[in-house]
Design a protein around this motif. Structure first.
Motif, PDB file in Angstrom:
ATOM      1  N   UNK A 141       0.844  -1.212   0.000  1.00  0.00           N
ATOM      2  CA  UNK A 141       0.000   0.000   0.000  1.00  0.00           C
ATOM      3  C   UNK A 141       0.873   1.254   0.000  1.00  0.00           C
ATOM      4  N   UNK A 142       1.922   1.229   0.809  1.00  0.00           N
ATOM      5  CA  UNK A 142       2.856   2.360   0.865  1.00  0.00           C
ATOM      6  C   UNK A 142       3.556   2.538  -0.475  1.00  0.00           C
ATOM      7  N   UNK A 143       3.894   1.431  -1.105  1.00  0.00           N
ATOM      8  CA  UNK A 143       4.535   1.467  -2.429  1.00  0.00           C
ATOM      9  C   UNK A 143       3.620   2.148  -3.451  1.00  0.00           C
ATOM     10  N   UNK A 144       2.330   1.795  -3.420  1.00  0.00           N
ATOM     11  CA  UNK A 144       1.366   2.416  -4.340  1.00  0.00           C
ATOM     12  C   UNK A 144       1.242   3.918  -4.058  1.00  0.00           C
ATOM     13  N   UNK A 145       1.325   4.264  -2.783  1.00  0.00           N
ATOM     14  CA  UNK A 145       1.247   5.672  -2.383  1.00  0.00           C
ATOM     15  C   UNK A 145       2.428   6.458  -2.966  1.00  0.00           C
ATOM     16  N   UNK A 146       3.577   5.814  -2.981  1.00  0.00           N
ATOM     17  CA  UNK A 146       4.781   6.439  -3.542  1.00  0.00           C
ATOM     18  C   UNK A 146       4.579   6.729  -5.025  1.00  0.00           C
ATOM     19  N   UNK A 147       4.034   5.739  -5.722  1.00  0.00           N
ATOM     20  CA  UNK A 147       3.818   5.896  -7.159  1.00  0.00           C
ATOM     21  C   UNK A 147       2.821   7.018  -7.446  1.00  0.00           C
ATOM     22  N   UNK A 148       1.763   7.119  -6.613  1.00  0.00           N
ATOM     23  CA  UNK A 148       0.755   8.171  -6.804  1.00  0.00           C
ATOM     24  C   UNK A 148       1.336   9.566  -6.588  1.00  0.00           C
ATOM     25  N   UNK A 149       2.328   9.663  -5.702  1.00  0.00           N
ATOM     26  CA  UNK A 149       2.966  10.957  -5.429  1.00  0.00           C
ATOM     27  C   UNK A 149       3.957  11.338  -6.532  1.00  0.00           C
ATOM     28  N   UNK A 150       4.147  10.434  -7.485  1.00  0.00           N
ATOM     29  CA  UNK A 150       5.062  10.720  -8.586  1.00  0.00           C
ATOM     30  C   UNK A 150       6.522  10.499  -8.251  1.00  0.00           C
ATOM     31  N   UNK A 151       6.772   9.869  -7.090  1.00  0.00           N
ATOM     32  CA  UNK A 151       8.149   9.574  -6.711  1.00  0.00           C
ATOM     33  C   UNK A 151       8.627   8.298  -7.398  1.00  0.00           C
ATOM     34  N   UNK A 152       9.922   8.212  -7.599  1.00  0.00           N
ATOM     35  CA  UNK A 152      10.484   7.036  -8.261  1.00  0.00           C
ATOM     36  C   UNK A 152      11.181   6.140  -7.229  1.00  0.00           C
ATOM     37  N   UNK A 153      10.646   4.958  -7.002  1.00  0.00           N
ATOM     38  CA  UNK A 153      11.305   4.026  -6.058  1.00  0.00           C
ATOM     39  C   UNK A 153      12.701   3.667  -6.570  1.00  0.00           C
ATOM     40  N   UNK A 154      13.630   3.515  -5.648  1.00  0.00           N
ATOM     41  CA  UNK A 154      14.981   3.123  -6.054  1.00  0.00           C
ATOM     42  C   UNK A 154      15.176   1.626  -5.871  1.00  0.00           C
ATOM     43  N   UNK A 155      16.364   1.156  -6.193  1.00  0.00           N
ATOM     44  CA  UNK A 155      16.663  -0.280  -6.157  1.00  0.00           C
ATOM     45  C   UNK A 155      16.553  -0.833  -4.739  1.00  0.00           C
ATOM     46  N   UNK A 156      16.986  -0.040  -3.745  1.00  0.00           N
ATOM     47  CA  UNK A 156      16.938  -0.520  -2.358  1.00  0.00           C
ATOM     48  C   UNK A 156      15.494  -0.790  -1.943  1.00  0.00           C
ATOM     49  N   UNK A 157      14.589   0.111  -2.334  1.00  0.00           N
ATOM     50  CA  UNK A 157      13.175  -0.058  -1.984  1.00  0.00           C
ATOM     51  C   UNK A 157      12.598  -1.308  -2.664  1.00  0.00           C
ATOM     52  N   UNK A 158      12.918  -1.479  -3.943  1.00  0.00           N
ATOM     53  CA  UNK A 158      12.429  -2.660  -4.659  1.00  0.00           C
ATOM     54  C   UNK A 158      12.964  -3.948  -4.014  1.00  0.00           C
ATOM     55  N   UNK A 159      14.225  -3.935  -3.634  1.00  0.00           N
ATOM     56  CA  UNK A 159      14.806  -5.120  -2.995  1.00  0.00           C
ATOM     57  C   UNK A 159      14.095  -5.465  -1.686  1.00  0.00           C
TER      58      UNK A 159
END
Length: 591
Positions: A350-368
């Motif tokens: 859910x937090x990940x989706x929130x990040x995407x809605x804010x237009x932020x770009x997740x980095x590799x550490x977050x994806x891992x």
């Protein structure tokens, strides 16, 4: 007659006397009163363009002493240019057996500074320190003072502190400062700053702090920046009490702590597990009129997540957003990583989706972090989706990503996908590490692919890695359960040759294999070997052996004795029980 009277009375005329009568009768010394050596040197230096020094001074050079050079520089009777005197000084340096002394170097340094030749003087002093080396501060200081005359020493003191610092002679640089203070000269603040900056990079923070406090006592201007650096180094070395002391020093020096000051200490307390003190400092910060920034909140959220206080972390996250602060990658990653590690993968997504809605770009550490959480939750399908999303965003999986997936597929029993990940790693030039190899071996053993598991172990060894006891024992267990005890003992020898000392678990695996094969004599020999090596058998060891004896005798007798005696936990109990089993069997055979 006046000159004669003065000579007879041996009077030492005062400077005032000379200045009052000079215009009336003083004239330069007559040529015959001049030092002929200085005159010869001066003429040779002046004509050096037409006649090289080594030619014009050929006869004089062998008898030339450092005193002649010192007098030439100090008196300069023929008003030679500073550059020509420096060239002559350097010329002598390359003409053995002549050797300059501390006093000749010091005299030249003073002369150069007096003529505003600062770079040349600094270079000369640097060379002098490099030549004299560590422990020379006292001798050079004495020489500088003895040759100073009417010269100011500020630049010399600064230059020598810098020279000692550059050459790594920190103790000499500190001693130089103390010598200057002891003789009540002006503090060389430029040299002090240079030394302090270097110490804060290479010395222990407490040594740096000690020097900083020392120079502050003599008028060095304090600044928050230096205190912040020292706090950061102390926090990094987990010296939080000393960091707090430095923080307190800021107020004592009539300075105001900045947001960086507070954040540095809050971060230190959070990393040391003292969240309570971190939150107390946040309150002090706010009471001082300093607003916590994104870093402040990120550090505290990370600390809460590490303590599994997820509700508090989410509450602080909301407070941060309500104050108009925009969470950054670090904030989101801390929150997501905490949620994933505590099994709250749903909230993490859910937090990940929130990040995407804010237009932020997740980095590799977050994806891992997300992929790791999904793999641990067994949701490999969703993990694959995230890999695809990463690729679309231009992010390439790294070694950690691949290892997480490989481990996830192995645990999930999808060895085909796991081997596919391995192939992809090889294509990308990523070498498997101990974790990846152990995951593969574990998965292959669970699938019963023991030959592949043993081959993977060999690859691991050939790659220069050392499998741990668990990895060896896993493969041994697989072979023993399939009846191949011989391979189990072969792996034991390999394990021992690699420097491992097998533990009781490893011996239990082999013991179980022998007993299932009915090799009770070998099993008892293995027990003796364990005891001789100092490996203490546990209750599992003895009960494996009892189970083996039971299968040779009457199971009813074994069950009866086991219920009477309970779980066998030591060698004496085991021998007693075996004797009783043996006695019961003999009694039945007689009947």
């Amino acid at each position: 007659m006046l000159t004669l009277q003065l000579s007879r009375k041996s009077i030492s005329p005062s400077p005032f006397f000379f200045s009052s009568i000079a215009s009336a009768w003083y004239s330069p010394p007559l040529p015959h009163l001049e030092d002929p050596i200085l005159t010869t040197l001066s003429h040779a230096i002046r004509n050096s363009r037409t006649k090289p020094l080594h030619v014009s001074l050929n006869k004089l050079l062998p008898s030339l002493t450092p005193s002649h050079v010192i007098n030439l520089i100090a008196l300069n009777p023929h008003s030679l240019s500073p550059h020509s005197l420096l060239s002559f000084f350097n010329f002598l340096s390359s003409r053995p057996p002549f050797r300059h002394t501390l006093h000749s170097y010091s005299t030249m340094a003073h002369f150069l500074i007096a003529h505003n030749m600062f770079p040349q003087s600094q270079s000369l002093l640097h060379f002098l320190v490099s030549r004299k080396g560590k422990g020379s501060a006292s001798s050079i200081f004495t020489s500088i003072i003895e040759t100073k005359g009417t010269h100011q020493c500020d630049f010399v003191f600064d230059s020598l502190m810098i020279a000692y610092t550059d050459l790594g002679f920190v103790s000499d640089a500190i001693q130089w400062f103390r010598l200057v203070r002891k003789h009540k000269f002006k503090v060389p603040f430029r040299g002090c700053k240079y030394l302090l900056d270097r110490m804060m990079k290479i010395s222990s923070p407490m040594v740096s702090l000690g020097f900083y406090l020392e120079i502050l006592e003599y008028g060095f201007s304090p600044n928050v920046y230096n205190f912040n650096i020292l706090m950061h180094k102390l926090c990094r070395e987990d010296q939080i009490k000393d960091a707090q002391m430095v923080f307190n020093e800021i107020g004592k020096r009539s300075l105001h702590a900045t947001v960086v000051s507070f954040n540095t200490l809050i971060n230190g307390y959070c990393k040391s597990g003292n969240l309570e003190e971190g939150f107390r400092l946040k309150s002090v910060m706010e009471d001082s009129g300093i607003h916590p920034d994104v870093f402040t909140y990120s550090v505290l959220i990370n600390g809460l997540c590490k303590e599994s206080r997820l509700d508090d972390a989410n509450g602080l996250f909301e407070e941060m957003c309500n104050r108009g602060l925009v969470p950054n990658d670090v904030t989101f990653t801390s929150l997501i990583d905490g949620l994933c590690k505590n099994g709250r993968i749903d909230l993490a997504m859910e937090t990940y989706q929130r990040i995407l809605k804010k237009g932020l770009k997740p980095d590799l550490i977050m994806y891992n972090s997300l992929i790791n959480g999904l793999c641990k939750a067994g949701d490999l399908k969703e993990a694959k989706k995230l890999i695809a999303e990463m690729s679309l965003k231009g992010l390439k999986p790294d070694k950690f990503t691949y290892t997480i997936l490989l481990d996830g597929f192995c645990i999930g029993g999808d060895m085909e996908s796991a081997m596919g990940i391995r192939e992809e790693m090889t294509k990308q030039g990523i070498k498997l590490d101990n974790v990846a190899f152990a995951a593969l071996i574990s998965g292959l053993c669970r699938e019963g692919r023991l030959i592949d598991a043993e081959r993977t172990l060999r690859e691991m060894l050939n790659a220069g890695m050392k499998p741990d006891d668990t990895t060896y024992t896993m493969i041994m267990d697989g072979f023993c359960k399939k009846g191949d005890v011989k391979m189990g003992f072969k792996l034991l020898r390999q394990m021992q040759s690699d420097g491992h000392v097998p533990c009781v678990v490893t011996y239990n695996v082999l013991m179980n294999g022998l007993c299932k094969q009915g090799q009770l004599r070998n099993a008892n020999m293995l027990l003796d070997a364990m005891l001789n090596l100092g490996v203490v058998p546990d209750d599992i060891t003895y009960n494996i052996l009892l189970d083996g004896h039971c299968k040779k005798g009457n199971p009813k007798d074994f069950d009866k004795l086991k219920s009477e005696i309970g779980l066998v936990t030591d060698y004496a109990s085991y021998n007693s029980l075996i004797s009783q089993i043996g006695g019961t069997s003999k009694h039945r055979s007689k009947r």
